[in-house]
Motif scaffolding. Structure first.
Motif, PDB file in Angstrom:
ATOM      1  N   GLU A 150       0.818  -1.219   0.000  1.00  0.00           N
ATOM      2  CA  GLU A 150       0.000   0.000   0.000  1.00  0.00           C
ATOM      3  C   GLU A 150       0.849   1.264   0.000  1.00  0.00           C
ATOM      4  O   GLU A 150       0.333   2.361  -0.209  1.00  0.00           O
ATOM      5  CB  GLU A 150      -0.911   0.019   1.235  1.00  0.00           C
ATOM      6  CG  GLU A 150      -1.880  -1.146   1.326  1.00  0.00           C
ATOM      7  CD  GLU A 150      -1.250  -2.417   1.878  1.00  0.00           C
ATOM      8  OE1 GLU A 150      -0.004  -2.473   1.992  1.00  0.00           O
ATOM      9  OE2 GLU A 150      -1.995  -3.350   2.188  1.00  0.00           O
ATOM     10  N   TYR A 151       2.144   1.086   0.249  1.00  0.00           N
ATOM     11  CA  TYR A 151       2.999   2.256   0.373  1.00  0.00           C
ATOM     12  C   TYR A 151       3.801   2.514  -0.901  1.00  0.00           C
ATOM     13  O   TYR A 151       4.932   2.949  -0.869  1.00  0.00           O
ATOM     14  CB  TYR A 151       3.921   2.090   1.596  1.00  0.00           C
ATOM     15  CG  TYR A 151       3.168   2.078   2.910  1.00  0.00           C
ATOM     16  CD1 TYR A 151       3.834   1.903   4.108  1.00  0.00           C
ATOM     17  CD2 TYR A 151       1.783   2.234   2.965  1.00  0.00           C
ATOM     18  CE1 TYR A 151       3.151   1.896   5.317  1.00  0.00           C
ATOM     19  CE2 TYR A 151       1.089   2.223   4.156  1.00  0.00           C
ATOM     20  CZ  TYR A 151       1.785   2.058   5.335  1.00  0.00           C
ATOM     21  OH  TYR A 151       1.105   2.053   6.528  1.00  0.00           O
ATOM     22  N   GLU A 155      -0.523   7.506  -6.600  1.00  0.00           N
ATOM     23  CA  GLU A 155      -1.910   7.962  -6.447  1.00  0.00           C
ATOM     24  C   GLU A 155      -2.289   8.873  -7.607  1.00  0.00           C
ATOM     25  O   GLU A 155      -1.438   9.535  -8.191  1.00  0.00           O
ATOM     26  CB  GLU A 155      -2.060   8.738  -5.128  1.00  0.00           C
ATOM     27  CG  GLU A 155      -1.808   7.890  -3.883  1.00  0.00           C
ATOM     28  CD  GLU A 155      -2.162   8.642  -2.607  1.00  0.00           C
ATOM     29  OE1 GLU A 155      -3.192   8.301  -1.992  1.00  0.00           O
ATOM     30  OE2 GLU A 155      -1.410   9.550  -2.238  1.00  0.00           O
ATOM     31  N   SER A 165      -5.652   5.166  -5.123  1.00  0.00           N
ATOM     32  CA  SER A 165      -4.353   4.876  -4.547  1.00  0.00           C
ATOM     33  C   SER A 165      -4.036   3.444  -4.952  1.00  0.00           C
ATOM     34  O   SER A 165      -4.878   2.560  -4.838  1.00  0.00           O
ATOM     35  CB  SER A 165      -4.459   5.009  -3.023  1.00  0.00           C
ATOM     36  OG  SER A 165      -3.197   5.019  -2.437  1.00  0.00           O
ATOM     37  N   ILE A 166      -2.823   3.215  -5.435  1.00  0.00           N
ATOM     38  CA  ILE A 166      -2.481   1.887  -5.946  1.00  0.00           C
ATOM     39  C   ILE A 166      -1.697   1.071  -4.912  1.00  0.00           C
ATOM     40  O   ILE A 166      -0.721   1.551  -4.340  1.00  0.00           O
ATOM     41  CB  ILE A 166      -1.611   1.979  -7.209  1.00  0.00           C
ATOM     42  CG1 ILE A 166      -2.191   2.963  -8.216  1.00  0.00           C
ATOM     43  CG2 ILE A 166      -1.427   0.591  -7.811  1.00  0.00           C
ATOM     44  CD1 ILE A 166      -3.107   2.400  -9.215  1.00  0.00           C
ATOM     45  N   LYS A 167      -2.143  -0.150  -4.716  1.00  0.00           N
ATOM     46  CA  LYS A 167      -1.401  -1.099  -3.867  1.00  0.00           C
ATOM     47  C   LYS A 167      -0.749  -2.094  -4.811  1.00  0.00           C
ATOM     48  O   LYS A 167      -1.425  -2.692  -5.662  1.00  0.00           O
ATOM     49  CB  LYS A 167      -2.376  -1.815  -2.933  1.00  0.00           C
ATOM     50  CG  LYS A 167      -1.820  -3.100  -2.304  1.00  0.00           C
ATOM     51  CD  LYS A 167      -2.819  -3.662  -1.307  1.00  0.00           C
ATOM     52  CE  LYS A 167      -2.447  -5.074  -0.878  1.00  0.00           C
ATOM     53  NZ  LYS A 167      -3.223  -5.499   0.291  1.00  0.00           N
ATOM     54  N   LEU A 168       0.566  -2.240  -4.676  1.00  0.00           N
ATOM     55  CA  LEU A 168       1.315  -3.108  -5.578  1.00  0.00           C
ATOM     56  C   LEU A 168       1.857  -4.311  -4.816  1.00  0.00           C
ATOM     57  O   LEU A 168       2.526  -4.160  -3.804  1.00  0.00           O
ATOM     58  CB  LEU A 168       2.494  -2.309  -6.136  1.00  0.00           C
ATOM     59  CG  LEU A 168       2.820  -2.401  -7.628  1.00  0.00           C
ATOM     60  CD1 LEU A 168       1.620  -2.018  -8.464  1.00  0.00           C
ATOM     61  CD2 LEU A 168       3.974  -1.456  -7.936  1.00  0.00           C
ATOM     62  N   ILE A 169       1.562  -5.488  -5.313  1.00  0.00           N
ATOM     63  CA  ILE A 169       2.134  -6.697  -4.717  1.00  0.00           C
ATOM     64  C   ILE A 169       2.853  -7.457  -5.822  1.00  0.00           C
ATOM     65  O   ILE A 169       2.275  -7.677  -6.900  1.00  0.00           O
ATOM     66  CB  ILE A 169       1.040  -7.604  -4.098  1.00  0.00           C
ATOM     67  CG1 ILE A 169       0.369  -6.886  -2.933  1.00  0.00           C
ATOM     68  CG2 ILE A 169       1.640  -8.929  -3.623  1.00  0.00           C
ATOM     69  CD1 ILE A 169       1.161  -6.802  -1.654  1.00  0.00           C
ATOM     70  N   SER A 205      -4.191  -9.373  -5.121  1.00  0.00           N
ATOM     71  CA  SER A 205      -2.977  -8.892  -4.483  1.00  0.00           C
ATOM     72  C   SER A 205      -2.621  -9.717  -3.251  1.00  0.00           C
ATOM     73  O   SER A 205      -1.555 -10.332  -3.180  1.00  0.00           O
ATOM     74  CB  SER A 205      -3.100  -7.403  -4.141  1.00  0.00           C
ATOM     75  OG  SER A 205      -4.323  -7.124  -3.480  1.00  0.00           O
ATOM     76  N   LEU A 252       1.246  -2.405   4.804  1.00  0.00           N
ATOM     77  CA  LEU A 252       0.313  -1.670   5.652  1.00  0.00           C
ATOM     78  C   LEU A 252      -0.094  -2.488   6.878  1.00  0.00           C
ATOM     79  O   LEU A 252      -0.088  -1.982   8.005  1.00  0.00           O
ATOM     80  CB  LEU A 252      -0.953  -1.276   4.876  1.00  0.00           C
ATOM     81  CG  LEU A 252      -2.076  -0.652   5.709  1.00  0.00           C
ATOM     82  CD1 LEU A 252      -1.718   0.751   6.153  1.00  0.00           C
ATOM     83  CD2 LEU A 252      -3.384  -0.621   4.935  1.00  0.00           C
TER      84      LEU A 252
END
Lengths: 364, 316
Positions: A150-151, A155, A165-169, A205, A252
């Motif tokens: 999440e960090y 955005e 807001s983009i969460k990347l895994i 994700s 997060l």
């Protein structure tokens, strides 16, 4: 180009990969980079150095400051001598750094994280006998993926009044943190690893994250593995934290849970923390603030930094010294005769430090 | 039973089932008679629904949420004297935005091994939940509202949420307004929950915090919950599971559903009835003579219920 990039990065990753095992230094003194930090940083660092000396820990300190500087091309970076020291020594101990407001550069912690690819944030939370909280038997470790999730910082404003807001895994980061967690469990005699997630809601994700955890679990059959929803973990954590051992999660969730668990044992003033990076780099640090109101007044509590230093000794394979120092620290707190203000007493930092030193001398 | 036999609460019940059915066009929906009933009465009380596995349709809770635009999930967490937990003085309310945020369900594979999940924050939803939180605070004599966020990291999304909270706070000067990072809230919550009052936050944070707070007072078996929708609809519900292992055996603990019903009465303005029933329930638990298994006793559900009814009659 995409395929080539992936192939190259996989090869490079394999070459760079070092199993995160504790190093054993049979002889000789190991040099550690010390970053005292701001505010109470210098005085608690002095306390730690003193205790280490009394404990005859085979450590010599190389002090460095980290203040963001602008390199060629205008890119913010940590001072070259600090980087050089850490690259050489691999192991670092760090006090609190003040957060720059409107300084034009990102936080120092972020810079350090990026510079050394500090991908795992590790917080062992163990109840401290003598420091009363509603819980007595906490003994768990949170392992947080610290580079993505999440960090990501990505955005966008979609239309006026709608923000995304983009969460990347990624497979790689998830695999790396999962493998670290199982290695940690094995090296520290922990019985189980629990993956914390919300894959019922974030199927792709968190689903990817979970899959990599399961794969790593398959390769570490000697460590028990289970999975739990983040909300269920929180619900259960405050009712019975003893059911948890090693907890493994994305960014997060790790941010939240690591602070929750620190609260269970008494807060950031007594909680150790370690950041594991690529290429064998590891930086241990206290996670409380710089406490400018008491800086320089010999009032600070060095426990968090000291326990982080103990974590560092264990990481380096110096278990005997680590145990001695930790026992001395816990004994002084349990005794309640010499405590700093935040622990409920009215002793000075130097008095608290001296009490620990005395204990160490008895134990040596 | 409690409301009728003892409290004579001015409520009459209209029972409905919600099982997902396929409407014209193949779209899943709740049964028309359930929808019609709720649209007409506006107020609902709901027990646990079983989660369908591989049933081909979304969860019933999700369907209900979408059908009635249940945008606010409200959980008052109050320590129950007699039901021991490490905390004695919890008295707070979590208000969770329940339509957007991290639970948008929008995810993509970018390239192999890289997945993205979208968190959506809108001005409208943020304003709506903020306004609800302050109205709730005012209507329930709560002194402060704290916005819980991570706007230091998610500057745009949580930043937008925070801005709307601040704007609404300006129009409710009688309520104290503060802001706190989610991790700081958790750190402080387990050390001293008494510092918190009403907490308002986006979806995921609300999911976490509401369960954390339920844990502080003893778990989902004793925690009430309410969902506020558009057009005056409000559905109150217990948030524990269906407990199939004890179903039909007269072993269940009705506290969570009862306290949710009490929340419902307060929402409807029937404060006296609500207080009477809540007091009776808490007295029974404090007395420890008649407790269900999960509360540490060995009484039946019917015995626990009868005890509460007797106390209400005494209170009348």
């Amino acid at each position: 180009p995409c395929c080539i990039w992936r192939k190259v990065s996989r090869v490079v990753g394999a070459l760079k990969k070092e199993p995160p095992q504790p190093r054993t230094f049979m002889r000789g003194i190991q040099t550690v980079t010390l970053i005292p930090g701001d505010g109470i940083g210098p005085e608690i660092s002095t306390a730690v150095m003193k205790i280490f000396e009394v404990a005859k820990a085979p450590i010599q300190w190389e002090e460095r400051n980290v203040t963001a500087i602008q390199g060629p091309g205008g890119k913010w970076m940590i001072p070259p001598d600090a980087k050089e020291s850490m690259d050489r020594n691999k192991i670092g101990l760090k006090g609190p750094l003040k957060t720059p407001i409107a300084a034009g550069h990102p936080s120092m912690n972020l810079l350090l994280r990026k510079t050394f690819d500090l991908y795992a944030n590790v917080r062992p939370c163990v109840s401290i006998e003598g420091y009363k909280t509603p819980y007595t038997d906490v003994n768990l470790v949170t392992i947080r993926e610290n580079t993505e999730g999440e960090y990501s910082g990505i955005e966008h404003v979609i239309v006026d009044g709608v923000v995304q807001s983009i969460k990347l895994i990624t497979e790689q980061a998830s695999q790396r943190i999962a493998e670290y967690a199982f290695e940690y469990a094995k090296n520290n005699q922990r019985a189980s690893v629990t993956a914390v997630h919300k894959a019922n809601i974030m199927r792709m994700s968190d689903g990817l994250f979970l899959r990599k955890c399961r794969e790593a679990a398959e390769k570490h059959k000697d460590v028990k593995f289970n999975e739990m929803y983040l909300d269920t973990v929180c619900l259960n954590m405050v009712q019975d934290p003893t059911q948890f051992d090693v907890l493994l999660m994305p960014n997060l969730y790790g941010d939240i849970l690591s602070d929750l668990c620190a609260g269970l044992i008494g807060g950031l003033g007594v909680t150790p923390s370690g950041n594991i990076g690529a290429n064998g780099v590891a930086i241990f640090e206290s996670v409380h603030g710089t406490a400018p109101d008491i800086a320089g007044k010999d009032m600070a509590n060095p426990t968090a930094l000291l326990l982080s230093a103990v974590m560092m000794l264990r990481h380096m394979g110096l278990h005997g010294h680590g145990q001695k120092i930790e026992t001395a620290c816990f004994d002084v707190i349990r005794d309640k005769k010499v405590l700093t203000k935040d622990l409920g007493g009215n002793s000075k930092c130097s008095e608290f430090t001296e009490a620990i030193c005395e204990r160490v001398r008895d134990l040596v």
